[in-house]
Design an enzyme around this catalytic site. Sequence first.
Site, PDB file in Angstrom:
ATOM      1  N   HIS A  84       0.853  -1.184   0.000  1.00 19.65           N
ATOM      2  CA  HIS A  84       0.000   0.000   0.000  1.00 19.65           C
ATOM      3  C   HIS A  84       0.888   1.233   0.000  1.00 19.65           C
ATOM      4  O   HIS A  84       1.952   1.245   0.633  1.00 19.65           O
ATOM      5  CB  HIS A  84      -0.907   0.007   1.236  1.00 19.65           C
ATOM      6  N   ASP A  98      -7.722  -4.785  -0.032  1.00 16.47           N
ATOM      7  CA  ASP A  98      -8.332  -5.074  -1.328  1.00 16.47           C
ATOM      8  C   ASP A  98      -8.235  -6.561  -1.674  1.00 16.47           C
ATOM      9  O   ASP A  98      -9.146  -7.130  -2.272  1.00 16.47           O
ATOM     10  CB  ASP A  98      -7.659  -4.245  -2.429  1.00 16.47           C
TER      11      ASP A  98
END
Length: 436
Positions: free
Chosen positions: A313, A371
């Site tokens: 991320h 995700d």
Amino acid sequence: MTPSDVKATLSFSDGSPQMELPLYKGTIGPDVIDIRKLYAQTGKFTYDPGFLSTASCNSTITYIDGDKGELLYRGYPIEQLAVNCDYLETCYLLLYGELPTPSQKEEFVSRVTNHTMVNEQMQFFLRGFRRDAHPMAVMTGLVGALSAFYHDSTDINNPEHREIAAIRLIAKMPTLVAMAYKYTIGQPYIYPKNDLSYAGNFMRMMFATPCEDYKPNEVLVRAMDRIFTLHADHEQNASTSTVRLCGSSGTNPFAAIAAGVACLWGPAHGGANEACLNMLNDIQQMGGVAKIGDFIKQVKDKSSNVKLMGFGHRVYKNYDPRAKLMRETCHEVLNELGLHDDPLFKLAMELEKIALEDEYFVARKLYPNVDFYSGIVQRAIGIPVPLFTAIFALARTVGWIAQLNEMIGDPEYKIGRPRQLFVGATKRDVKPIAQR
């Protein structure tokens, strides 16, 4: 803002006068250098592509410490909120600054529940789209169109208008997402049912048909509610900044949120979980678990241009705190539905194992992110991959509204107007066409 005792001095090697820059302290996190008078005093701008070192606002809503893997909503750790609160409690917290009391929650839930229906003419608006249109294309149009139906809540400078627009948007987003889905598969729209929870009502509108009763599975409802909570806000990300920038012009709340929906569509932002499932499908077509080693070799080869989606991320340099919670939920859902032997889920779990143990990924802190797990959970529930980002938009709507309201209430807010470093042609004269 709280001034810092530290001052910064900007000096120039060409002999130009130096400039004192004040610093301000946050309650937590880095101090900021105030450059608002920089251009007026020096005739120079700062240059910061992607705004990696620029604070565009001051905010009390969400705080992220990427190095520690920490996410706070109004000071509360996301881990505690996801376990001890439901999504509508989280919405109340983001909107009003505190968790609701029992009576406040009852009133808020009642208000949201009684605004879940949308104008019947929305059905005719939907018919203008192709059946195979991407759900985010449909959602961008539907959310923007709300301003055409609710004229009594389009003045962004009116607190009462913003309040009713907030309730309407939170309440109607699940209905719109479900309608977009039903439209693409040719099934009748299912109206909201007021005796169900927020997530349960959404699940029913998604999967019920007029042919038989539908009873939401509580494990799946809890999973969906957690997905909503974990995605409710995430500080000044691309879509939130888009909502703030759009709203800074004074446009109506529905248009500002539609702008956020459009920005979220991008695969580098809200489309990441869709991209993750597409990656898993690609590996499956290559040969599945048996070929996962070949895929990992391609990921490690920088010349291959093969990317590992759903891992790492931009903000978190540690394990994404939302991913820890979503991992638990992921396994709960797979157990409930008996899907651990599904080829795609077996592939996902093997990829997770490699990423958590392989020194290449561990050293680069490429941990599975939210995700990765939310995509697996949604597929297991039965949600088609193209709809993933629309559900993300549903969840993030409350964060966008809270950020928008905060900006409007800030006495220092101005219409957004970034500057640029111009590197094009200098002034020149236009020649007659015969001389060009």
